[in-house]
Design a protein around this motif. Structure first.
Motif, PDB file in Angstrom:
ATOM      1  N   HIS A  16      18.756 -10.441   7.720  1.00 25.36           N
ATOM      2  CA  HIS A  16      20.209  -9.668   7.613  1.00 25.36           C
ATOM      3  C   HIS A  16      20.151  -8.915   8.753  1.00 25.36           C
ATOM      4  O   HIS A  16      19.073  -8.472   9.496  1.00 25.36           O
ATOM      5  N   ILE A  17      21.181  -8.541   9.243  1.00 24.10           N
ATOM      6  CA  ILE A  17      21.623  -8.014  10.485  1.00 24.10           C
ATOM      7  C   ILE A  17      20.949  -6.589  10.545  1.00 24.10           C
ATOM      8  O   ILE A  17      20.495  -5.893  11.358  1.00 24.10           O
ATOM      9  N   LYS A  18      20.770  -5.718   9.242  1.00 20.41           N
ATOM     10  CA  LYS A  18      20.299  -4.404   9.286  1.00 20.41           C
ATOM     11  C   LYS A  18      18.766  -4.384   9.824  1.00 20.41           C
ATOM     12  O   LYS A  18      18.579  -3.458  10.185  1.00 20.41           O
ATOM     13  N   HIS A  19      18.001  -5.402   9.671  1.00 17.97           N
ATOM     14  CA  HIS A  19      16.796  -5.529   9.915  1.00 17.97           C
ATOM     15  C   HIS A  19      16.600  -5.444  11.387  1.00 17.97           C
ATOM     16  O   HIS A  19      15.712  -4.956  11.785  1.00 17.97           O
ATOM     17  N   SER A  20      17.640  -5.803  12.067  1.00 19.43           N
ATOM     18  CA  SER A  20      17.616  -6.024  13.803  1.00 19.43           C
ATOM     19  C   SER A  20      17.756  -4.485  14.072  1.00 19.43           C
ATOM     20  O   SER A  20      17.171  -3.944  15.214  1.00 19.43           O
ATOM     21  N   ILE A  21      18.436  -3.781  13.314  1.00 23.13           N
ATOM     22  CA  ILE A  21      18.771  -2.173  13.664  1.00 23.13           C
ATOM     23  C   ILE A  21      17.469  -1.441  13.259  1.00 23.13           C
ATOM     24  O   ILE A  21      16.998  -0.547  13.882  1.00 23.13           O
ATOM     25  N   LEU A  22      17.154  -1.660  12.047  1.00 20.95           N
ATOM     26  CA  LEU A  22      15.724  -0.868  11.467  1.00 20.95           C
ATOM     27  C   LEU A  22      14.506  -0.993  11.871  1.00 20.95           C
ATOM     28  O   LEU A  22      13.869  -0.382  12.003  1.00 20.95           O
ATOM     29  N   ASN A  23      14.418  -2.379  12.488  1.00 17.23           N
ATOM     30  CA  ASN A  23      13.090  -2.647  13.174  1.00 17.23           C
ATOM     31  C   ASN A  23      13.328  -2.179  14.554  1.00 17.23           C
ATOM     32  O   ASN A  23      12.547  -1.820  15.474  1.00 17.23           O
TER      33      ASN A  23
END
Length: 86
Positions: A79-86
């Protein structure tokens, strides 16, 4: 990031200064809203109903926005949120 916080804080202070009622408006307001808004106050009971409904909608959306920001519920590792959160 610190500059953004400073800009938002300054903007909030400026908006609060312009949004508060002047002395003439304070005298025309009911006790509940005295000092918060400009103008004469609510003209009828329907104005209070409208304000209450808008306040409830605002609180409802605030609660759910915080809830879904804190725990979005998406479990997929791609999911795209993991690219932001990580």
């Amino acid at each position: 990031m610190k500059n953004l916080v400073k800009i938002l804080g300054l903007g909030l202070i400026l908006v609060a200064n312009f949004a508060l009622a002047c002395d003439a408006c304070k005298l025309q307001q009911p006790k509940l809203t005295q000092g918060f808004t400009h103008g004469t106050g609510p003209d009828s009971k329907w104005d209070w109903v409208i304000v209450a409904v808008i306040a409830l909608i605002t609180i409802y959306t605030l609660i759910y926005s915080i809830k879904y920001i804190a725990k979005p519920g998406e479990k997929n590792k791609n999911h795209i949120k993991h690219s932001i959160l990580n």
